[in-house]
Design a protein around this motif. Sequence first.
Motif, mmCIF file in Angstrom:
data_model
loop_
_atom_site.group_PDB
_atom_site.id
_atom_site.type_symbol
_atom_site.label_atom_id
_atom_site.label_comp_id
_atom_site.label_asym_id
_atom_site.label_seq_id
_atom_site.Cartn_x
_atom_site.Cartn_y
_atom_site.Cartn_z
ATOM 1 N N GLN A 1 20.314 27.410 -51.751
ATOM 2 C CA GLN A 1 20.240 27.862 -50.355
ATOM 3 C C GLN A 1 21.266 28.949 -50.077
ATOM 4 O O GLN A 1 20.983 29.946 -49.403
ATOM 5 C CB GLN A 1 20.451 26.677 -49.415
ATOM 6 C CG GLN A 1 19.347 25.632 -49.475
ATOM 7 C CD GLN A 1 19.659 24.403 -48.646
ATOM 8 O OE1 GLN A 1 20.789 24.225 -48.201
ATOM 9 N NE2 GLN A 1 18.654 23.553 -48.443
ATOM 10 N N LEU A 2 22.482 28.751 -50.624
ATOM 11 C CA LEU A 2 23.533 29.748 -50.432
ATOM 12 C C LEU A 2 23.153 31.083 -51.063
ATOM 13 O O LEU A 2 23.374 32.150 -50.487
ATOM 14 C CB LEU A 2 24.848 29.241 -51.036
ATOM 15 C CG LEU A 2 26.039 30.202 -50.968
ATOM 16 C CD1 LEU A 2 26.405 30.496 -49.515
ATOM 17 C CD2 LEU A 2 27.235 29.617 -51.705
ATOM 18 N N ASN A 3 22.579 31.032 -52.279
ATOM 19 C CA ASN A 3 22.166 32.264 -52.968
ATOM 20 C C ASN A 3 21.104 33.022 -52.189
ATOM 21 O O ASN A 3 21.085 34.256 -52.176
ATOM 22 C CB ASN A 3 21.642 31.931 -54.370
ATOM 23 C CG ASN A 3 22.760 31.616 -55.344
ATOM 24 O OD1 ASN A 3 23.895 32.018 -55.126
ATOM 25 N ND2 ASN A 3 22.450 30.876 -56.390
ATOM 26 N N GLN A 4 20.208 32.270 -51.558
ATOM 27 C CA GLN A 4 19.154 32.928 -50.781
ATOM 28 C C GLN A 4 19.746 33.719 -49.617
ATOM 29 O O GLN A 4 19.376 34.869 -49.376
ATOM 30 C CB GLN A 4 18.161 31.881 -50.269
ATOM 31 C CG GLN A 4 17.297 31.284 -51.384
ATOM 32 C CD GLN A 4 16.416 30.158 -50.886
ATOM 33 O OE1 GLN A 4 16.573 29.671 -49.761
ATOM 34 N NE2 GLN A 4 15.488 29.728 -51.720
ATOM 35 N N THR A 5 20.670 33.085 -48.908
ATOM 36 C CA THR A 5 21.300 33.791 -47.786
ATOM 37 C C THR A 5 22.238 34.890 -48.286
ATOM 38 O O THR A 5 22.357 35.948 -47.674
ATOM 39 C CB THR A 5 22.096 32.808 -46.913
ATOM 40 O OG1 THR A 5 23.073 32.144 -47.732
ATOM 41 C CG2 THR A 5 21.175 31.759 -46.321
ATOM 42 N N LYS B 1 22.082 42.636 -49.748
ATOM 43 C CA LYS B 1 21.172 43.755 -49.486
ATOM 44 C C LYS B 1 21.622 44.541 -48.263
ATOM 45 O O LYS B 1 21.605 45.771 -48.252
ATOM 46 C CB LYS B 1 19.749 43.240 -49.287
ATOM 47 C CG LYS B 1 19.074 42.793 -50.576
ATOM 48 C CD LYS B 1 17.656 42.312 -50.296
ATOM 49 C CE LYS B 1 16.976 41.863 -51.582
ATOM 50 N NZ LYS B 1 15.601 41.351 -51.323
ATOM 51 N N GLU B 2 22.022 43.801 -47.240
ATOM 52 C CA GLU B 2 22.480 44.464 -46.016
ATOM 53 C C GLU B 2 23.743 45.285 -46.276
ATOM 54 O O GLU B 2 23.848 46.434 -45.813
ATOM 55 C CB GLU B 2 22.762 43.422 -44.942
ATOM 56 C CG GLU B 2 21.521 42.708 -44.438
ATOM 57 C CD GLU B 2 21.847 41.587 -43.477
ATOM 58 O OE1 GLU B 2 20.922 40.900 -43.021
ATOM 59 O OE2 GLU B 2 23.052 41.407 -43.171
ATOM 60 N N GLU B 3 24.698 44.698 -47.033
ATOM 61 C CA GLU B 3 25.941 45.411 -47.316
ATOM 62 C C GLU B 3 25.695 46.627 -48.202
ATOM 63 O O GLU B 3 26.328 47.671 -48.033
ATOM 64 C CB GLU B 3 26.940 44.465 -47.998
ATOM 65 C CG GLU B 3 27.506 43.394 -47.084
ATOM 66 C CD GLU B 3 28.237 43.982 -45.889
ATOM 67 O OE1 GLU B 3 28.967 44.977 -46.078
ATOM 68 O OE2 GLU B 3 28.067 43.460 -44.771
ATOM 69 N N VAL B 4 24.790 46.486 -49.171
ATOM 70 C CA VAL B 4 24.471 47.621 -50.043
ATOM 71 C C VAL B 4 23.895 48.771 -49.233
ATOM 72 O O VAL B 4 24.236 49.936 -49.431
ATOM 73 C CB VAL B 4 23.474 47.191 -51.153
ATOM 74 C CG1 VAL B 4 22.906 48.410 -51.877
ATOM 75 C CG2 VAL B 4 24.181 46.277 -52.151
#
Length: 412
Positions: A151-155, A161-164
Motif C-alpha cells: 500500500q505504501l509503495n502504491q502511494t 511521479k508528482e515530484e519528478v
Amino acid sequence: MKLEQYQTAIESSNIISKTDINGIITFVNDEFCKISGYTKEELIGQNHNIVRHPEVPPSTFKQLWQTILQKQTYKSTVKNLAKDGSTFYVNTTVCPILDENGEIEEFIAIRYDVTESVRLSEALITKDEELEELNATLEERVKEQTKALTQLNQTLEERVKEEVEKNREKDRFLFQQARLASMGEMIANIAHQWRQPLSELNITLYKMNKLYQACTNVKEGGFEESYEHAKKIIVKMSETIEDFRNFFSPNRETELFSLSSVAKEAIDIMRGTLERNEVQIRLNIVRDADIQGYFNEFSQVLINLLNNTIDAFSHNKIKSRLIYIEIDTLSAGDAIIKVCDNAGGIDATILDKIFEPYFTTKHASAGTGLGLYMSKMIIKNSMMGTIEAYNHEDGVCFSIKIPVKTVLKEEE
C-alpha cells in the motif's frame, strides 16, 4: 590380585549396582550412592524401583525384565529419581549373571551419568519448538507487513511521479548550467593553449616586417616561407575555436587520419617555440596507423603535451632538452603514440592527480589546470582511447592508445 584392581577401576569410574533375581538390591558402589542421594544402608535390601521415576512408563520396565530374564543384555538411557526429588539420567547396561548350571543367579547394572547431555538435548528441543512457534507467527506478521508495504509503495509511486514532474524543469535548467560551465572551462583552456601560438604569430609577423624592409638582403623564399607559416598558425587557431564550439554537438563528423600526420602537424605548429627553447624533438614511426576521430582535437592534445614539457624544461632548468615521440601499432588492435621527455619527471605523490580538473603545479598566470583534463576528455570521448602518464628514467612519458582502423606500411 588383578581382578580386584579391575573391579576397583570399574567401580571408581562407573555407577554400579547388583540385584537378586527378584530385583532386590544386594550391592551398590559409592558412585551409585552419590548420584541417587541414598546411603548404602538405605539401598541394600530395597527393590531397585526405589530410584524409578514416576514419569517412566511401565512398558519400559516390562521390556527390561523380558530382556534380562531371557539371559540377554539390556541397554537404554534411563530416567531416575534421586532421594531429594531431583531427576538424573544414566546410560544403563543390565547383564544377567549365570551360575554353573546356566541359571540366572543375579543381575549387575553398570551405568554412567548423562544428565547434563540429556538436559542440553531437552533445552534444544524446547528452543526448536519455540522457533517453530515463532516462525508460524512470523509468517503472519510478514504477510501483514508486506500488505502495508504494498500500500505504501502504491502511494509512494504516485508521489514520486508528482515530484519528478515538478523537478523536470529544474533538471533542465541545471543541465544547461552544467553545459555552460563545461563550455567555460573549454574556452579557458583554449585561451591557455593560444598563448604560445599567439606569441609565435607575433614573432613571425615581426620577422616578416623586417624581411620586407630589408628585402634586398633576404634570400629568395624567406619572406614567403614566414608568411605561409603565419597563415598556417592563424588557420589552426580558427579551426581550434570552431572545434571547441562544437564540442557538445552530436552531429559532429569524424575523419580518418594517420597518427604520423597529426604528430607532424603538432610539431610543425610548435616548431618556432621548440627552436627558441632549444628543444630537440625526435619522431620515430615504427608502424603507422589510421584512426577515426577529430584531427584538430588530437593535435591540440599533442600541442598541450609539448607546451607542458617546455614549461617543465624551463622550471627545472634542464640544459640538454629532448622530446621523443614514438608511433607504433600493437597486436591487440590499438595504435599507440608516446610523448616522452627528459625534463625531470613528475612527483610520484601527484602523478595520479594530474588529469583532474583545475589541478596544476604552475603559477596561476601560467596555467588553469584544465589542459591535461581536457586532453583526457578528448582522448576518452572523442577518440575512444586512453591516456596515462608514468615516470621513465629522467623524465615522464605520456602514452595514448587509440583503436586502429588501418595499419599503414612501416616507414623506412
